[in-house]
Design an enzyme around this catalytic site. Structure first.
Site, PDB file in Angstrom:
ATOM      1  N   HIS A   1       8.296  18.574  -4.433  1.00  0.00           N
ATOM      2  CA  HIS A   1       9.458  18.483  -4.895  1.00  0.00           C
ATOM      3  C   HIS A   1      10.229  17.000  -4.682  1.00  0.00           C
ATOM      4  O   HIS A   1       9.590  16.014  -4.564  1.00  0.00           O
ATOM      5  CB  HIS A   1      10.184  19.191  -3.463  1.00  0.00           C
ATOM      6  CG  HIS A   1       9.794  18.627  -2.452  1.00  0.00           C
ATOM      7  ND1 HIS A   1       8.723  18.953  -1.700  1.00  0.00           N
ATOM      8  CD2 HIS A   1       9.794  17.874  -1.490  1.00  0.00           C
ATOM      9  CE1 HIS A   1       7.643  18.291  -0.629  1.00  0.00           C
ATOM     10  NE2 HIS A   1       8.810  17.585  -0.016  1.00  0.00           N
TER      11      HIS A   1
ATOM     12  N   ARG B   1      13.780   9.913  -2.772  1.00  0.00           N
ATOM     13  CA  ARG B   1      12.602  10.261  -2.130  1.00  0.00           C
ATOM     14  C   ARG B   1      11.681  10.583  -2.957  1.00  0.00           C
ATOM     15  O   ARG B   1      11.639  12.305  -4.040  1.00  0.00           O
ATOM     16  CB  ARG B   1      12.655  11.241  -1.333  1.00  0.00           C
ATOM     17  CG  ARG B   1      11.510  11.836  -0.561  1.00  0.00           C
ATOM     18  CD  ARG B   1      10.782  10.845   0.310  1.00  0.00           C
ATOM     19  NE  ARG B   1       9.590  11.129   1.053  1.00  0.00           N
ATOM     20  CZ  ARG B   1       8.163  11.191   0.240  1.00  0.00           C
ATOM     21  NH1 ARG B   1       8.365  10.629  -0.913  1.00  0.00           N
ATOM     22  NH2 ARG B   1       7.306  11.648   1.019  1.00  0.00           N
TER      23      ARG B   1
ATOM     24  N   HIS C   1       6.545  14.457  -4.668  1.00  0.00           N
ATOM     25  CA  HIS C   1       5.684  14.425  -3.921  1.00  0.00           C
ATOM     26  C   HIS C   1       5.374  15.702  -3.652  1.00  0.00           C
ATOM     27  O   HIS C   1       6.156  17.083  -3.689  1.00  0.00           O
ATOM     28  CB  HIS C   1       5.919  14.024  -2.490  1.00  0.00           C
ATOM     29  CG  HIS C   1       6.651  13.798  -2.007  1.00  0.00           C
ATOM     30  ND1 HIS C   1       8.211  13.662  -1.933  1.00  0.00           N
ATOM     31  CD2 HIS C   1       6.923  14.748  -0.792  1.00  0.00           C
ATOM     32  CE1 HIS C   1       9.166  14.056  -1.165  1.00  0.00           C
ATOM     33  NE2 HIS C   1       8.593  14.880  -0.149  1.00  0.00           N
TER      34      HIS C   1
ATOM     35  N   GLU D   1       7.456  22.241   5.018  1.00  0.00           N
ATOM     36  CA  GLU D   1       8.460  20.793   5.231  1.00  0.00           C
ATOM     37  C   GLU D   1      10.091  21.798   6.004  1.00  0.00           C
ATOM     38  O   GLU D   1      10.537  22.356   4.087  1.00  0.00           O
ATOM     39  CB  GLU D   1       8.769  19.863   4.350  1.00  0.00           C
ATOM     40  CG  GLU D   1       9.612  19.163   3.853  1.00  0.00           C
ATOM     41  CD  GLU D   1      10.138  17.770   2.829  1.00  0.00           C
ATOM     42  OE1 GLU D   1       9.104  17.716   2.809  1.00  0.00           O
ATOM     43  OE2 GLU D   1      11.121  18.256   2.312  1.00  0.00           O
TER      44      GLU D   1
ATOM     45  N   HIS E   1      11.775  26.492  31.343  1.00  0.00           N
ATOM     46  CA  HIS E   1      13.392  25.837  31.030  1.00  0.00           C
ATOM     47  C   HIS E   1      14.203  25.751  30.782  1.00  0.00           C
ATOM     48  O   HIS E   1      14.801  27.288  30.781  1.00  0.00           O
ATOM     49  CB  HIS E   1      12.403  24.989  29.811  1.00  0.00           C
ATOM     50  CG  HIS E   1      12.403  25.354  28.668  1.00  0.00           C
ATOM     51  ND1 HIS E   1      11.655  26.230  27.558  1.00  0.00           N
ATOM     52  CD2 HIS E   1      13.394  25.431  27.472  1.00  0.00           C
ATOM     53  CE1 HIS E   1      11.584  26.306  26.897  1.00  0.00           C
ATOM     54  NE2 HIS E   1      13.122  26.273  26.430  1.00  0.00           N
TER      55      HIS E   1
ATOM     56  N   HIS F   1       9.484  31.206  25.779  1.00  0.00           N
ATOM     57  CA  HIS F   1       8.399  31.555  23.875  1.00  0.00           C
ATOM     58  C   HIS F   1       7.836  31.552  24.191  1.00  0.00           C
ATOM     59  O   HIS F   1       6.852  30.814  23.631  1.00  0.00           O
ATOM     60  CB  HIS F   1       9.379  30.244  23.359  1.00  0.00           C
ATOM     61  CG  HIS F   1      10.533  30.103  23.432  1.00  0.00           C
ATOM     62  ND1 HIS F   1      12.174  30.718  22.596  1.00  0.00           N
ATOM     63  CD2 HIS F   1      11.025  28.816  23.761  1.00  0.00           C
ATOM     64  CE1 HIS F   1      12.698  30.251  22.813  1.00  0.00           C
ATOM     65  NE2 HIS F   1      12.888  28.879  23.381  1.00  0.00           N
TER      66      HIS F   1
ATOM     67  N   HIS G   1      14.123  30.586  30.424  1.00  0.00           N
ATOM     68  CA  HIS G   1      13.304  31.410  29.864  1.00  0.00           C
ATOM     69  C   HIS G   1      12.637  31.052  28.977  1.00  0.00           C
ATOM     70  O   HIS G   1      12.116  29.726  29.411  1.00  0.00           O
ATOM     71  CB  HIS G   1      14.388  31.320  27.816  1.00  0.00           C
ATOM     72  CG  HIS G   1      14.807  29.857  27.277  1.00  0.00           C
ATOM     73  ND1 HIS G   1      15.906  29.507  27.745  1.00  0.00           N
ATOM     74  CD2 HIS G   1      14.427  29.981  25.965  1.00  0.00           C
ATOM     75  CE1 HIS G   1      15.734  28.238  26.538  1.00  0.00           C
ATOM     76  NE2 HIS G   1      14.855  28.584  25.801  1.00  0.00           N
TER      77      HIS G   1
ATOM     78  N   HIS H   1       3.635  18.131  -0.038  1.00  0.00           N
ATOM     79  CA  HIS H   1       3.136  18.195   1.851  1.00  0.00           C
ATOM     80  C   HIS H   1       1.533  19.227   1.539  1.00  0.00           C
ATOM     81  O   HIS H   1       1.622  20.097   0.748  1.00  0.00           O
ATOM     82  CB  HIS H   1       3.439  18.358   2.375  1.00  0.00           C
ATOM     83  CG  HIS H   1       5.165  17.187   2.184  1.00  0.00           C
ATOM     84  ND1 HIS H   1       5.060  16.228   2.655  1.00  0.00           N
ATOM     85  CD2 HIS H   1       5.798  17.789   2.356  1.00  0.00           C
ATOM     86  CE1 HIS H   1       6.279  15.437   2.404  1.00  0.00           C
ATOM     87  NE2 HIS H   1       7.198  16.182   2.502  1.00  0.00           N
TER      88      HIS H   1
ATOM     89  N   GLU I   1       4.051  10.820   7.084  1.00  0.00           N
ATOM     90  CA  GLU I   1       4.795  10.674   5.827  1.00  0.00           C
ATOM     91  C   GLU I   1       4.089   9.430   4.804  1.00  0.00           C
ATOM     92  O   GLU I   1       4.140   9.801   4.443  1.00  0.00           O
ATOM     93  CB  GLU I   1       6.733   9.980   6.005  1.00  0.00           C
ATOM     94  CG  GLU I   1       7.591  11.713   6.032  1.00  0.00           C
ATOM     95  CD  GLU I   1       7.954  11.561   5.240  1.00  0.00           C
ATOM     96  OE1 GLU I   1       8.269  11.504   3.814  1.00  0.00           O
ATOM     97  OE2 GLU I   1       7.577  13.221   4.907  1.00  0.00           O
TER      98      GLU I   1
ATOM     99  N   GLU J   1       7.992  24.762  21.256  1.00  0.00           N
ATOM    100  CA  GLU J   1       9.554  24.662  21.299  1.00  0.00           C
ATOM    101  C   GLU J   1      10.014  22.568  20.888  1.00  0.00           C
ATOM    102  O   GLU J   1       8.893  22.117  22.209  1.00  0.00           O
ATOM    103  CB  GLU J   1      10.526  25.203  21.786  1.00  0.00           C
ATOM    104  CG  GLU J   1      12.383  24.343  21.553  1.00  0.00           C
ATOM    105  CD  GLU J   1      12.800  25.259  23.111  1.00  0.00           C
ATOM    106  OE1 GLU J   1      14.286  24.534  22.695  1.00  0.00           O
ATOM    107  OE2 GLU J   1      12.520  26.098  23.320  1.00  0.00           O
TER     108      GLU J   1
END
Length: 418
Positions: free
Chosen positions: A173, A125, A128, A134, A356, A312, A310, A130, A196, A317
């Site tokens: 990276h 890969r 590059h 990541e 959920h 968050h 529970h 971003h 990407e 999530e």
């Protein structure tokens, strides 16, 4: 951390689960397993539970709770919170492939996106960076990752199954598959709109800069740069790299190696919490220092196990299902709820602060990731809330007696056993 040493931390994180009898009391009309089974059986025997028109039997079999919803689901619309990677377009190259699930494929997933990538042995890969952070987990094989930190110091490391890495926005990276069979991994980005195909690539950058500028910048003749690539490489095949120590020494140069560790060895830490129902490993900025925008819980639920009811309060999530089969009900605002089924390779998503659970519906371990756009992990347990609310108030709400309320244990189970 061990079980004995983690009690204070887990009190802060809010992991307090309950036994099946207590779930019956606490969940009330949200559904007990036996009641759900009866509702589903009723739906299947009702005269309206027929579908004589064209169907996709294999897809319906994988999504039984969408084909014939649980009696506890609402009839008003709850947007889909599932997308299988098997439906994502796969970009193939000599050296590997890539496919992604973003907000375009799963509109509810506004805060995070995922890229599933495979590299052959020697597949690269390309270099590059971003505009998003990541985070990654190795799913198969081995790979070599490289980067430089904000001070220009080098980082080179080899990673294997279940290892993590994290590269902040703007940190350049690369990733390369190693012998014997390369690698496959899941990349998670802290931006639902991420793609990407919109990465800053070394090859693209060279192709869009005037040769005289590159010559001046690098201090070499233009003729020496005549073979620079004119289109993106993205993923390409080359030779498998040599010994790790050789690459580390060559990359370090005069500046030396980076003091920052961009990789994390997940399985070298003990489970954050283990119960008869399964185990969970929490990795956030408190344990993986560089991961300042992404937190993870790797959950293993044994057959019949239930990831407790529970929610968050700090982040939505994003889920990735690694193995097994599961069912999740999300209770939304406006008196709405929906149940969906999940298999390996599926992405799930639960919006911030929605109640959920996730239940293992198969006969093998259910393993999945809970991912959050946050530097720290946080959840609130339904049982913990009820156990720490004045009892008369809880009994009045649920129409239960004191003995039933007292049956809700205050122990930290995390996953209710089957």
């Amino acid at each position: 951390m061990g079980e004995d040493s983690s009690s204070d931390q887990w009190s802060r994180r809010g992991f307090l689960s309950i036994g099946s009898a207590a779930l019956t009391a606490a969940a009330g009309s949200l559904a007990v397993s036996s009641a759900m089974a009866q509702d589903n059986q009723k739906a299947r025997t009702d005269r309206s539970a027929t579908d004589p028109g064209p169907t996709n039997p294999s897809l319906d079999a994988q999504n039984s709770d969408s084909a014939w919803p649980a009696g506890t689901d609402s009839k008003s619309l709850v947007p889909t919170f599932k997308y299988p990677f098997s439906l994502a377009n796969k970009r193939t190259y000599e050296g590997g492939w890539s496919r992604e699930v973003t907000v375009r494929e799963l509109p509810v997933s506004k805060s995070m996106a995922g890229v599933n990538m495979r590299l052959t042995a020697g597949g690269v890969r390309e270099l590059h960076w971003h505009t998003a952070g990541e985070w990654a987990i190795m799913l198969y094989g081995t790979a070599r990752i490289t980067a430089i930190d904000a001070d220009g110091k080098s980082f080179v490391a080899d990673v294997k199954k279940n290892d993590l890495w994290y590269f902040p926005s703007g940190i350049p990276h690369s990733i390369q598959g190693l012998d014997p069979d390369g690698a496959e991994f899941m990349l998670v980005f802290d931006d639902g709109d991420f793609s990407e195909s919109e990465t800053v690539l070394l090859s693209d950058s060279m192709a869009h800069l005037p040769p005289e500028v590159l010559s001046k910048n690098f201090g070499v003749a233009e003729l020496a740069l005549k073979n620079l690539p004119r289109q993106e490489l993205f993923i390409f095949q080359t030779e498998v790299p040599g010994a790790l120590q050789v690459d580390q020494k060559a990359a370090a140069g005069a500046l030396g190696r980076s003091p920052r560790d961009f990789a994390f060895r997940t399985m070298e830490m003990p489970p954050t919490k283990r119960t008869k129902g399964g185990e969970v490993r929490i990795v956030d900025s408190s344990t993986f220092k560089v991961s300042t925008t992404v937190a993870m819980a790797m959950v293993t639920a044994h057959p019949g196990g239930l990831r407790e009811l529970h929610w968050h309060p700090n982040a939505s999530e994003w889920q990735y299902y690694i193995s097994g089969k599961g069912r999740m009900t999300v209770v939304s605002t406006g008196n709405r709820a929906r149940t969906m089924d999940f298999q390996a390779g599926d992405v799930g998503y639960v919006e911030k602060s929605l109640l959920h659970y996730i239940e293992n519906t198969g006969d093998t371990d259910l393993i999945f990731l809970e991912m959050f756009k946050s530097g720290f992990y946080q959840d609130l347990s339904l049982s913990q809330w009820l156990a720490h609310t004045p009892p008369e108030l809880v009994m009045a709400h649920l129409n239960i007696d004191k003995a039933t309320l007292d049956a809700i244990p205050r122990d930290e189970l995390v996953i209710v056993p089957g």
